[in-house]
Design an enzyme around this catalytic site. Structure first.
Site, PDB file in Angstrom:
ATOM      1  N   LYS A 110     -17.731 -10.485 -60.489  1.00 35.56           N
ATOM      2  CA  LYS A 110     -17.555 -11.075 -59.218  1.00 35.56           C
ATOM      3  C   LYS A 110     -16.124 -10.982 -59.094  1.00 35.56           C
ATOM      4  O   LYS A 110     -15.384 -11.291 -59.923  1.00 35.56           O
ATOM      5  CB  LYS A 110     -18.021 -12.447 -59.550  1.00 35.56           C
ATOM      6  CG  LYS A 110     -17.764 -13.530 -58.165  1.00 35.56           C
ATOM      7  CD  LYS A 110     -18.262 -14.898 -58.430  1.00 35.56           C
ATOM      8  CE  LYS A 110     -18.296 -15.701 -57.299  1.00 35.56           C
ATOM      9  NZ  LYS A 110     -18.821 -16.947 -57.212  1.00 35.56           N
ATOM     10  N   SER A 151     -22.210 -18.381 -53.510  1.00 35.67           N
ATOM     11  CA  SER A 151     -21.145 -17.602 -53.520  1.00 35.67           C
ATOM     12  C   SER A 151     -21.253 -16.256 -54.170  1.00 35.67           C
ATOM     13  O   SER A 151     -20.813 -15.165 -53.835  1.00 35.67           O
ATOM     14  CB  SER A 151     -19.968 -18.098 -53.534  1.00 35.67           C
ATOM     15  OG  SER A 151     -19.787 -18.285 -55.076  1.00 35.67           O
ATOM     16  N   SER A 211     -23.564 -21.363 -57.111  1.00 37.12           N
ATOM     17  CA  SER A 211     -23.202 -20.174 -56.815  1.00 37.12           C
ATOM     18  C   SER A 211     -23.935 -18.837 -57.642  1.00 37.12           C
ATOM     19  O   SER A 211     -23.687 -17.633 -57.308  1.00 37.12           O
ATOM     20  CB  SER A 211     -21.772 -19.903 -56.696  1.00 37.12           C
ATOM     21  OG  SER A 211     -21.206 -20.575 -55.645  1.00 37.12           O
TER      22      SER A 211
END
Lengths: 94, 477
Positions: B76, B151, B175
């Site tokens: 990420k 996210s 997330s």
């Protein structure tokens, strides 16, 4: 509904420049979100205070500098937008 | 068999048996990523990946290598990888290059991992769809008109679309679990403190936690075992050893919180979750209905405390130390302009909420009250875990939604977190296990079925109990 002036005051405290369009949208969004938060007033009171919660959450280390590899230090300084030698340049405050 | 569709274990076997080299594998993944239209990746770290693959192949030739050596993964873009860009999905960090490795990256590199690239995220990990990314939305591999969740949507989509064997994400309010549910992969949000946060760009520090995405439970377990542990650079990291759990479905006490099946849940999601609970019962588990009475306050509580921490954490983006800096006459204008132009709508909104909640005259009504409610929510879970080993509930009230459907309405977007935030307010671990799909693929629904994740919640540092039961259940679902 919170006022536009209130939005501007909070934006200044938060150090955010907002355009007029952003202020209008923020006024609408913030008002709706703060209304939603009123739901919490219905929550039962807790016997122990909020302060105890903070104490439990804190995992603080000693306030002392941890040495870093010179190579990392140099990279961090290199990413500063405005500098002179190893010093960070800052605009005048007043 | 296409070697970009393998699990960690299968890839490891392939490398061991010389079916392919790490370099061949890495090149195949890179080619796939470049051809993809999902926008799962913001940055392809080709140079790094190929160098790591060469190193891995040398290690593999010696015969002494770990299960992760030479296995390509995705990270990420809120986690620092030294020498590579790290944007956190924000314009303010568009050209920021990470000066050091996050602890999790250091650990993966020591195991010989190959890092293919950095995956898309909502700006500063704030969002439930990646629509808040400054660099475009990530499409759901199961239906490209829908979001991948957020996210960590890029990390979930990359694994679901076979653009990486596994990936790392971060979970502040849901997330990891929510995009895992939307994309039909396994996602684990570990206990707060299980994995070091050093090198993760801060969102809300009393919630943030890094965790893995994988194609199955076994993969997620392998990655979790590689990244957890005490780190002197993160004072909140815990010193623990995770032992293998012998917990079996037979005799396992599973709690089902009734508050998670009340209003607002999609009927098809409810059916799939109830079916998973039934399967567990058929497998010999004891199902116990429990109550978490403070659940209804969790979302409001989270959206006060999260933004309060955000307003403090994001003060570091000041146009002085790093990132975007707008020219101005005086210091105040540097702050105002750099932040005004560099930050997007959602971080601005949350900074404003946080600043408001912490400001003089409002602190007691919002921040202090929310801290007290956080304690109530913790007590609910504490009581529940006196009676049960694990909790089963949905991850999200609905499957992946359409791109744009919720983009203009912050509260409706926040509601996507309704089943995931309470776990984070308590600091507990939670996992999303693919439990079924909605929609008939042959009925011209435009998608191959929308995945739905079962959320399995454990007590503090009981990740191994979660993984043990999930591993048995995944064979039955």
């Amino acid at each position: 509904m919170i006022s536009k002036d209130e939005v501007k005051r909070i934006a200044k405290l938060a150090r955010l420049e907002l355009t007029d369009i952003e202020i209008t949208k923020m006024q609408k969004d913030l008002s709706a979100i703060l209304d939603y938060f009123n739901w919490l007033k219905k929550a039962p009171k807790i016997k122990t205070g909020g302060e105890r919660v903070f104490a439990e959450n804190s995992a603080l280390r000693r306030d002392e500098a941890i040495p870093q590899r010179r190579e990392v230090v140099e990279k961090i300084i290199a990413s500063v937008p405005d500098k002179k030698d190893d010093y960070i340049k800052v605009k005048t405050i007043l | 068999m296409n070697f970009t569709e393998l699990t960690i274990k299968q890839t490891h076997e392939g490398l061991k048996n010389k079916k392919f080299s790490s370099k061949e594998l890495t090149l195949a993944y890179l080619q796939k990523i470049k051809k993809s239209d999902l926008n799962a990746f913001l940055i392809i770290t080709e140079g790094l990946a190929l160098a790591e693959a060469d190193e891995a192949d040398k290690k593999i030739a010696t015969g002494n290598f770990s299960e992760l050596t030479g296995v390509p993964c995705a990270i990420k873009d809120a986690i620092l990888v030294e020498g590579e860009k790290c944007t956190a999905g924000s314009k303010i960090l568009e050209n920021y290059v990470a000066p050091y490795d996050a602890t999790v990256i250091k650990k993966l590199k020591e195991k010989g991992a190959v890092i293919l690239g950095k995956t898309n995220t909502d700006e500063f990990t704030m969002g439930a769809s990646t629509e808040n990314s400054a660099f475009g939305v990530t499409k759901n591999p199961h239906d490209k008109t829908r979001v991948a969740g957020g996210s960590s949507g890029g990390s979930a989509a990359a694994v679901a679309a076979d653009e990486a064997v596994y990936s790392l994400g971060s979970d502040t309010g849901g997330s990891i679990r929510q995009p895992a549910s939307f994309c039909g992969v396994v996602g684990l949000c570990p206990t707060y403190g299980a994995v070091s946060r050093y090198g993760l760009i801060a969102h809300a520090s009393s919630f943030d936690q890094i965790g893995p995405f994988g194609k199955n439970i076994d993969d997620v377990k392998t990655v979790f075992n590689a990244i957890y542990g005490k780190d002197k650079m993160d004072a909140t990291s815990a010193n623990l050893e995770f032992r293998i759990s012998n917990l079996e479905l037979k005799g396992c006490r599973i709690g089902v919180p009734k508050e998670y099946f009340m209003k607002g849940i999609d009927k098809d999601v409810e059916k799939i979750i109830k079916n998973a609970v039934k399967k567990a019962e058929d497998g010999g588990a004891e199902i116990i209905e429990i109550s978490l009475p403070s659940s209804e306050y969790a979302l409001a509580c989270y959206y006060i405390l999260g933004p309060s921490e955000i307003s403090a954490n994001l003060a570091r983006f000041d146009g002085i130390k790093y990132g975007l800096s707008e020219p101005a006459e005086n210091l105040l204008d540097v702050y105002l302009k750099s932040r005004g132009r560099g930050l997007g709508a959602e971080p601005k909104r949350r900074i404003m909420i946080g600043t408001y909640c912490l400001s003089s005259g409002y602190y007691d009504a919002y921040y202090k009250k929310a801290q007290e409610v956080r304690e109530l929510i913790k007590q609910d879970f504490k009581k529940a875990f006196e009676k049960v080993d694990l909790l089963f509930c949905p991850v999200s009230p609905f499957p992946a939604f359409k791109i744009g459907e919720k983009a203009d309405d912050p509260i409706s977007m926040y509601l996507a977190d309704i089943y995931t935030v309470a776990v984070k307010l308590s600091g507990l671990p939670g996992l999303s296990l693919p439990a079924g799909k909605i929609g008939n693929p042959s009925a011209g629904s435009g998608h191959d079925g929308l995945p739905v994740g079962l959320q399995i919640i454990g007590n503090y540092f009981k990740e191994n109990k979660i993984l043990a039961i999930a591993s048995q259940l995944e064979k039955m679902l």
